[in-house]
Motif scaffolding. Structure first.
Motif, PDB file in Angstrom:
ATOM      1  N   LEU A 135     -39.158  64.993 -86.577  1.00 35.73           N
ATOM      2  CA  LEU A 135     -37.766  64.548 -86.659  1.00 35.73           C
ATOM      3  C   LEU A 135     -36.815  65.729 -86.825  1.00 35.73           C
ATOM      4  CD1 LEU A 135     -38.065  61.378 -88.944  1.00 35.73           C
ATOM      5  CD2 LEU A 135     -37.785  61.467 -86.467  1.00 35.73           C
ATOM      6  N   PHE A 136     -37.268  66.766 -87.524  1.00 37.86           N
ATOM      7  CA  PHE A 136     -36.467  67.986 -87.682  1.00 37.86           C
ATOM      8  C   PHE A 136     -36.134  68.577 -86.306  1.00 37.86           C
ATOM      9  CE2 PHE A 136     -36.173  72.573 -87.767  1.00 37.86           C
ATOM     10  CZ  PHE A 136     -35.340  72.848 -88.847  1.00 37.86           C
ATOM     11  N   ILE A 137     -37.125  68.640 -85.440  1.00 37.70           N
ATOM     12  CA  ILE A 137     -36.913  69.192 -84.093  1.00 37.70           C
ATOM     13  C   ILE A 137     -35.887  68.351 -83.327  1.00 37.70           C
ATOM     14  CG2 ILE A 137     -38.016  69.659 -81.865  1.00 37.70           C
ATOM     15  CD1 ILE A 137     -40.611  70.225 -83.474  1.00 37.70           C
ATOM     16  N   PHE A 138     -36.050  67.025 -83.379  1.00 35.56           N
ATOM     17  CA  PHE A 138     -35.090  66.147 -82.706  1.00 35.56           C
ATOM     18  C   PHE A 138     -33.694  66.327 -83.298  1.00 35.56           C
ATOM     19  CE2 PHE A 138     -38.802  63.716 -81.219  1.00 35.56           C
ATOM     20  CZ  PHE A 138     -38.399  63.403 -79.929  1.00 35.56           C
ATOM     21  N   GLY A 139     -33.606  66.411 -84.627  1.00 33.73           N
ATOM     22  CA  GLY A 139     -32.315  66.577 -85.277  1.00 33.73           C
ATOM     23  C   GLY A 139     -31.620  67.860 -84.878  1.00 33.73           C
ATOM     24  N   TYR A 140     -32.395  68.945 -84.822  1.00 35.52           N
ATOM     25  CA  TYR A 140     -31.818  70.226 -84.412  1.00 35.52           C
ATOM     26  C   TYR A 140     -31.265  70.138 -82.986  1.00 35.52           C
ATOM     27  CZ  TYR A 140     -31.611  74.830 -82.345  1.00 35.52           C
ATOM     28  OH  TYR A 140     -31.194  75.931 -81.651  1.00 35.52           O
ATOM     29  N   LEU A 141     -32.027  69.522 -82.098  1.00 30.17           N
ATOM     30  CA  LEU A 141     -31.586  69.397 -80.704  1.00 30.17           C
ATOM     31  C   LEU A 141     -30.325  68.551 -80.598  1.00 30.17           C
ATOM     32  CD1 LEU A 141     -35.039  68.903 -78.921  1.00 30.17           C
ATOM     33  CD2 LEU A 141     -33.612  70.961 -78.941  1.00 30.17           C
ATOM     34  N   LEU A 142     -30.240  67.480 -81.390  1.00 26.51           N
ATOM     35  CA  LEU A 142     -29.054  66.623 -81.359  1.00 26.51           C
ATOM     36  C   LEU A 142     -27.792  67.383 -81.754  1.00 26.51           C
ATOM     37  CD1 LEU A 142     -30.398  63.331 -83.006  1.00 26.51           C
ATOM     38  CD2 LEU A 142     -29.567  63.572 -80.667  1.00 26.51           C
ATOM     39  N   ILE A 143     -27.920  68.256 -82.743  1.00 22.41           N
ATOM     40  CA  ILE A 143     -26.748  68.976 -83.254  1.00 22.41           C
ATOM     41  C   ILE A 143     -26.438  70.213 -82.421  1.00 22.41           C
ATOM     42  CG2 ILE A 143     -25.865  70.293 -85.233  1.00 22.41           C
ATOM     43  CD1 ILE A 143     -27.437  68.311 -86.999  1.00 22.41           C
ATOM     44  N   SER A 144     -27.471  70.971 -82.057  1.00 19.96           N
ATOM     45  CA  SER A 144     -27.248  72.250 -81.369  1.00 19.96           C
ATOM     46  C   SER A 144     -26.679  72.076 -79.968  1.00 19.96           C
ATOM     47  CB  SER A 144     -28.554  73.045 -81.298  1.00 19.96           C
ATOM     48  OG  SER A 144     -29.516  72.366 -80.505  1.00 19.96           O
ATOM     49  N   LYS A 145     -26.949  70.930 -79.337  1.00 17.43           N
ATOM     50  CA  LYS A 145     -26.474  70.721 -77.959  1.00 17.43           C
ATOM     51  C   LYS A 145     -25.033  70.256 -77.894  1.00 17.43           C
ATOM     52  CE  LYS A 145     -30.456  71.860 -76.280  1.00 17.43           C
ATOM     53  NZ  LYS A 145     -30.583  73.185 -75.611  1.00 17.43           N
ATOM     54  N   ARG A 146     -24.451  69.945 -79.037  1.00 15.04           N
ATOM     55  CA  ARG A 146     -23.057  69.504 -79.044  1.00 15.04           C
ATOM     56  C   ARG A 146     -22.103  70.684 -78.893  1.00 15.04           C
ATOM     57  NH1 ARG A 146     -22.040  64.351 -81.537  1.00 15.04           N
ATOM     58  NH2 ARG A 146     -24.002  63.234 -81.854  1.00 15.04           N
ATOM     59  N   GLY A 147     -20.978  70.442 -78.234  1.00 20.03           N
ATOM     60  CA  GLY A 147     -19.979  71.503 -78.090  1.00 20.03           C
ATOM     61  C   GLY A 147     -20.287  72.433 -76.934  1.00 20.03           C
ATOM     62  N   SER A 148     -19.382  73.376 -76.716  1.00 22.07           N
ATOM     63  CA  SER A 148     -19.485  74.272 -75.559  1.00 22.07           C
ATOM     64  C   SER A 148     -20.041  75.645 -75.901  1.00 22.07           C
ATOM     65  CB  SER A 148     -18.096  74.446 -74.915  1.00 22.07           C
ATOM     66  OG  SER A 148     -17.156  74.941 -75.875  1.00 22.07           O
ATOM     67  N   HIS A 149     -20.072  76.003 -77.187  1.00 22.95           N
ATOM     68  CA  HIS A 149     -20.509  77.332 -77.575  1.00 22.95           C
ATOM     69  C   HIS A 149     -22.030  77.404 -77.675  1.00 22.95           C
ATOM     70  CE1 HIS A 149     -16.270  77.700 -78.642  1.00 22.95           C
ATOM     71  NE2 HIS A 149     -16.443  79.002 -78.655  1.00 22.95           N
TER      72      HIS A 149
ATOM     73  N   TYR B  76     -23.346  73.928 -90.732  1.00 24.52           N
ATOM     74  CA  TYR B  76     -23.162  73.010 -91.856  1.00 24.52           C
ATOM     75  C   TYR B  76     -23.859  71.674 -91.583  1.00 24.52           C
ATOM     76  CZ  TYR B  76     -19.658  75.794 -94.400  1.00 24.52           C
ATOM     77  OH  TYR B  76     -19.011  76.760 -95.140  1.00 24.52           O
ATOM     78  N   TYR B  77     -23.630  71.135 -90.392  1.00 26.72           N
ATOM     79  CA  TYR B  77     -24.221  69.839 -90.049  1.00 26.72           C
ATOM     80  C   TYR B  77     -25.746  69.933 -89.959  1.00 26.72           C
ATOM     81  CZ  TYR B  77     -19.540  68.049 -89.056  1.00 26.72           C
ATOM     82  OH  TYR B  77     -18.231  67.650 -89.172  1.00 26.72           O
ATOM     83  N   ALA B  78     -26.249  71.019 -89.391  1.00 29.32           N
ATOM     84  CA  ALA B  78     -27.699  71.196 -89.295  1.00 29.32           C
ATOM     85  C   ALA B  78     -28.326  71.288 -90.681  1.00 29.32           C
ATOM     86  CB  ALA B  78     -28.019  72.453 -88.481  1.00 29.32           C
ATOM     87  N   THR B  79     -27.657  71.996 -91.576  1.00 25.91           N
ATOM     88  CA  THR B  79     -28.140  72.100 -92.956  1.00 25.91           C
ATOM     89  C   THR B  79     -28.187  70.731 -93.619  1.00 25.91           C
ATOM     90  OG1 THR B  79     -27.201  74.325 -93.183  1.00 25.91           O
ATOM     91  CG2 THR B  79     -27.711  73.141 -95.216  1.00 25.91           C
TER      92      THR B  79
END
Length: 414
Positions: A187-201, A141-144
């Motif tokens: 910026l899309f690449i940076f944004g994806y990395l910021l969101i995908s690295k959050r959390g433990s899963h 959801y956040y990535a979208t």
């Protein structure tokens, strides 16, 4: 003294908005409209505040009513007819990472739908059906949301860049489009990395089905807006279809033909309700934006800080303040570019850096005044702090990165 007093009234308005939205949880439309009248009256506009608030709300409604309503209907068609059962397996083929898949889909959908909120609304039933655990679904959801915002604020002819370039009388050429697309992808690449690295899963599919057995009819509601716009742009005599309002309402109308008769009432009822909630929030933002634009806010702000910062910073600062105040990126673009178009504040600033600085400012700071913020909160079920952490802060970081990039572009090229 007058400048300080004006900024103080503005600050009090922002604090009141935050308290009423975050702590008391009043409806955003009521709070933002009330804030428009509060700010207008106490900044000296008196009865004119009502007229400016009404005009501001009306401008937003005219710009976004048809796309939001049509996008909501398309989303309900997809959900009600279970078209996601066909689309989701095909989405899984894009990448082995569901968050990246959702981000790409959001980024691309925002372009034909001409609205990041509409793109997000259309993506909701698809994300709901992704075969992932609950934490990854929230990341999707956040990535979208972040990805759809990036294309919305940087690509032409989407409303943000379109409004800015029109108000500044700038003719967009292939060179500008190429630069904007390149920056948005970085910026899309940076944004994806910021969101995908959050959390433990780990960002992986819980279950990956690569062969879709459902009928391809499920893709039709998503393809129709692109189909009509393409015809409008490239087929002689069909230029009317290049208008996004006509293209998307036709797409929604044809999509309704795919709905079973017994489901039509549900699609209309829920689609209209969802669109109404989003539009009311946006119109509240427009009301506040209209009052800010008509007030002496820009002059007072510039008199207070203009001698302290370089001229290139002014468009970013204005856009960031207006974005924080009322939340709608389209409104921020319209107001900021209108204020700066005939002002002496940035006469020595090159047009392209000026445009990109306004775009960067629309990404900072999107929190409780932003209608998109509450749409994300409703779909994820997260609390306000979590939405700030996963939506507001990553988007602000990308805005700062864009700001920094523009400084480099201006230094080396202009």
């Amino acid at each position: 003294m007058k400048n300080v007093q004006a900024i103080l009234i503005f600050t009090i308005t922002i604090v009141l908005i935050t308290i009423l939205l975050w702590k008391i949880r009043l409806p955003p439309f009521l709070v933002l409209t009330g804030a428009a009248l509060f700010y207008g009256i106490f900044s000296g506009m008196q009865q004119n505040a009502i007229a400016m608030a009404t005009q501001g709300a009306g401008r937003v409604f005219a710009l976004l009513a048809i796309p939001i309503f049509s996008g909501s209907l398309i989303a309900l068609v997809i959900r009600q007819e279970n078209f996601a059962q066909r689309i989701v397996p095909d989405m899984q083929k894009i990448s082995s990472r569901p968050t990246l898949t959702s981000a790409i889909a959001g980024y691309l959908l925002s372009i034909p739908l001409m609205c990041c909120l509409t793109a997000y609304v259309v993506m909701i039933p698809l994300v709901e059906n992704l075969k992932v655990n609950s934490e990854i679904r929230k990341k999707c959801y956040y990535a979208t949301a972040v990805a759809s915002t990036l294309s919305f604020v940087l690509l032409y002819p989407l409303p943000v860049i379109y409004s800015i370039t029109r108000n500044l009388n700038f003719n967009v050429d292939a060179g500008f489009n190429l630069a904007a697309i390149t920056i948005s992808i970085i910026l899309f690449i940076f944004g994806y990395l910021l969101i995908s690295k959050r959390g433990s899963h780990k960002d992986t599919w819980k279950e990956r089905e690569l062969s879709a057995k459902e009928s391809p009819i499920g893709w039709i509601p998503l393809i129709l807006p692109i189909f009509f716009l393409t015809i409008g742009y490239f087929l002689p005599g069909a230029s009317l279809l290049a208008d996004v309002n006509l293209a998307i309402i036709l797409a929604a109308s044809f999509s309704l033909l795919l709905v079973k008769k017994e489901n039509l009432d549900t699609v209309f009822e829920k689609g209209s309700r969802n669109a109404g909630i989003i539009l009311l929030d946006l119109c509240g933002a427009g009301a506040l934006g209209g009052v800010i634009a008509a007030s002496s806010f820009a002059e007072n702000t510039y008199n207070l800080i203009g001698h302290l910062v370089p001229a290139l910073f002014i468009p970013f600062i204005f856009a960031a303040i207006i974005q924080t105040a009322q939340g709608s990126r389209a409104v921020t673009a319209i107001i900021t570019s209108s204020i700066l178009a005939y002002s002496p504040y940035v006469s020595e600033v090159a047009t392209i850096p000026l445009i990109l600085m306004i775009s960067a400012g629309t990404m900072v700071f999107s929190y409780v005044t932003d209608p998109f913020f509450w749409l994300i909160q409703r779909t994820t079920g997260d609390d306000v702090k979590t939405v700030v952490s996963n939506y507001t802060i990553p988007l602000a970081i990308l805005g700062i990165l864009l700001f920094t990039s523009v400084l480099l572009i201006d230094y080396f090229l202009f």
